[in-house]
Design an enzyme around this catalytic site. Structure first.
Site, mmCIF file in Angstrom:
data_model
loop_
_atom_site.group_PDB
_atom_site.id
_atom_site.type_symbol
_atom_site.label_atom_id
_atom_site.label_comp_id
_atom_site.label_asym_id
_atom_site.label_seq_id
_atom_site.Cartn_x
_atom_site.Cartn_y
_atom_site.Cartn_z
ATOM 1 N N HIS A 182 -9.229 -3.427 -2.892
ATOM 2 C CA HIS A 182 -8.227 -2.753 -2.050
ATOM 3 C C HIS A 182 -8.597 -1.276 -1.912
ATOM 4 C CE1 HIS A 182 -3.887 -1.960 -0.748
ATOM 5 N NE2 HIS A 182 -4.317 -0.743 -1.046
ATOM 6 N N GLU A 183 -9.050 -0.667 -3.028
ATOM 7 C CA GLU A 183 -9.396 0.773 -2.999
ATOM 8 C C GLU A 183 -10.684 1.027 -2.219
ATOM 9 O OE1 GLU A 183 -5.972 0.837 -4.862
ATOM 10 O OE2 GLU A 183 -6.977 2.368 -3.667
ATOM 11 N N HIS A 207 -10.220 1.157 1.450
ATOM 12 C CA HIS A 207 -9.710 2.421 1.978
ATOM 13 C C HIS A 207 -10.853 3.376 2.328
ATOM 14 C CE1 HIS A 207 -5.349 2.240 1.878
ATOM 15 N NE2 HIS A 207 -5.306 1.913 0.595
ATOM 16 N N CYS A 210 0.851 -1.187 0.000
ATOM 17 C CA CYS A 210 0.000 0.000 0.000
ATOM 18 C C CYS A 210 0.890 1.241 0.000
ATOM 19 C CB CYS A 210 -0.900 -0.009 1.246
ATOM 20 S SG CYS A 210 -2.044 1.374 1.336
HETATM 21 O O1 LIG Z 1 -4.609 2.081 -2.308
HETATM 22 C C1 LIG Z 1 -3.812 2.034 -3.247
HETATM 23 N N1 LIG Z 1 -2.527 1.777 -3.065
HETATM 24 O O2 LIG Z 1 -2.075 1.686 -1.807
HETATM 25 C C2 LIG Z 1 -1.605 1.501 -4.157
HETATM 26 C C3 LIG Z 1 -1.377 0.010 -4.297
HETATM 27 C C4 LIG Z 1 -2.638 -0.687 -4.756
HETATM 28 C C5 LIG Z 1 -2.462 -2.167 -5.086
HETATM 29 C C6 LIG Z 1 -1.793 -3.024 -3.995
HETATM 30 C C7 LIG Z 1 -2.373 -4.417 -4.171
HETATM 31 C C8 LIG Z 1 -3.646 -4.288 -4.933
HETATM 32 C C9 LIG Z 1 -3.824 -2.839 -5.291
HETATM 33 C C10 LIG Z 1 -0.239 -0.175 -5.286
HETATM 34 O O3 LIG Z 1 -0.421 0.132 -6.438
HETATM 35 N N2 LIG Z 1 0.967 -0.636 -4.827
HETATM 36 N N3 LIG Z 1 1.130 -0.982 -3.529
HETATM 37 C C11 LIG Z 1 2.443 -0.714 -2.910
HETATM 38 C C12 LIG Z 1 3.621 -0.736 -3.786
HETATM 39 C C13 LIG Z 1 3.322 -1.343 -5.084
HETATM 40 C C14 LIG Z 1 2.103 -0.736 -5.743
HETATM 41 C C15 LIG Z 1 1.777 -1.531 -6.991
HETATM 42 O O4 LIG Z 1 1.158 -2.573 -6.912
HETATM 43 N N4 LIG Z 1 2.229 -0.938 -8.113
HETATM 44 C C16 LIG Z 1 2.124 -1.421 -9.398
HETATM 45 C C17 LIG Z 1 1.714 -2.708 -9.700
HETATM 46 C C18 LIG Z 1 1.634 -3.065 -11.051
HETATM 47 C C19 LIG Z 1 1.969 -2.135 -12.010
HETATM 48 C C20 LIG Z 1 2.371 -0.868 -11.627
HETATM 49 N N5 LIG Z 1 2.445 -0.526 -10.327
HETATM 50 NI NI NI Z 2 -3.620 1.198 -0.450
#
Ligand SMILES: O=CN(O)C[C@@H](CC1CCCC1)C(=O)N1NCCC[C@H]1C(=O)Nc1ccccn1
Ligand code: NI
Length: 186
Positions: free
Chosen positions: A156-157, A160, A113
Site C-alpha cells: 500500500h505504501e 503511494h 487510506c
Molecule cells: O498510506 C498509508 N495510509 O493511508 C494509512 C493506512 C495504511 C493501511 C491501510 C490498509 C493497509 C495499510 C492506515 O493505516 N489506515 N487506513 C485508513 C484508516 C485506518 C488506518 C489503519 O489501518 N489503521 C490501523 C490499523 C491497525 C492498527 C492501527 N491502525
Molecule cells: Ni494510504
C-alpha cells in the site's frame, strides 16, 4: 510535527505523481521528514496523543501523503498483544519490490487510506509475499521478505510512491469477487 493537517487528501496532484528517488548521504531535511513520518505513526497509535492531536491511527505513511514527492515510506505495525514489540517499525528509502509470490492476498475488510476521507468497499488484491530492496538512513541497501498483513501494508505504501491509490485495484463491477486462490486475510 506531522498532524492530520499535513496529510493531503485525494484530488491533490501529488498523490498521483511518481515520487523521486532519494539521494545519499541524506540531506538534513530528508532525515527530518523520515523521523517525523515515524513519529506521526507512533503518535497516531498512542490513544492519549492521538486523542489530543485528533490523529487517525495509521500503520503506514508515504512521503507523498505529506506533499513530499520523495521515495520514503514509514511502517509501524503493532505486535499482536498490547505490550508486544512492533511486528515492523521501519523507514525505507527507495523501496522496490524485487520479487513476489504468484499467490495473491487481500484484507477481509478491504483497505482505507489516511488521504481518502470516504469508505471505498472492495477487496484490494495484492501479492501475498514480497521481497523488498530498500536503503536505510545510512544508505545501506537491505533486502527483506514480508508476508500476510505486513506485505499488504508495505505494498500500500510503495503504491503511494507510484501515484497508485488502493481503490485503483478494486474491481468496480464486482468489488468483492476474488479468484478462489486469493488468500483473504482476517
Ligand atoms: O498510506 C498509508 N495510509 O493511508 C494509512 C493506512 C495504511 C493501511 C491501510 C490498509 C493497509 C495499510 C492506515 O493505516 N489506515 N487506513 C485508513 C484508516 C485506518 C488506518 C489503519 O489501518 N489503521 C490501523 C490499523 C491497525 C492498527 C492501527 N491502525
Ligand atoms: Ni494510504
Amino acid at each position: 510535527m506531522i498532524t492530520m493537517d499535513n496529510i493531503i487528501r485525494e484530488g491533490h496532484p501529488t498523490l498521483r505523481k511518481s515520487a523521486d528517488s532519494v539521494a545519499f548521504p541524506l540531506s538534513a531535511e530528508d532525515r527530518k521528514i523520515a523521523a517525523e513520518m515515524m513519529e506521526f505513526l507512533s503518535n497516531s497509535q498512542d490513544e492519549k496523543i492521538a486523542e489530543e492531536l485528533n490523529l487517525r491511527a495509521g500503520v503506514g505513511l508515504a512521503a507523498p501523503q505529506i506533499d513530499v514527492a520523495k521515495r520514503i515510506i514509514a511502517v509501524l505495525i503493532p505486535g499482536e498483544y498490547e505490550d508486544d514489540p512492533p511486528e515492523l517499525a521501519k523507514v525505507m528509502f527507495n523501496p522496490k519490490i524485487i520479487s513476489h509470490s504468484i499467490e495473491s492476498a487481500c484484507l477481509k475488510g478491504g483497505e482505507g487510506c489516511l488521504s481518502v476521507d470516504r469508505e471505498v468497499p472492495g477487496f484490494v488484491v495484492r501479492h501475498s509475499r514480497i521481497t523488498v530492496s530498500y536503503q536505510d538512513a545510512e544508505g545501506v541497501t537491505h533486502k527483506a521478505r514480508y508476508k500476510g498483513y505486513t506485505a499488504i501494508v508495505v505494498q500500500h505504501e510503495i503504491d503511494h510512491l507510484n501515484g497508485v491509490m488502493f481503490y485503483d485495484h478494486i474491481n468496480e463491477q464486482a468489488p468483492f469477487a476474488v479468484a478462489d486462490d486469493v488468500i483473504i486475510i482476517e
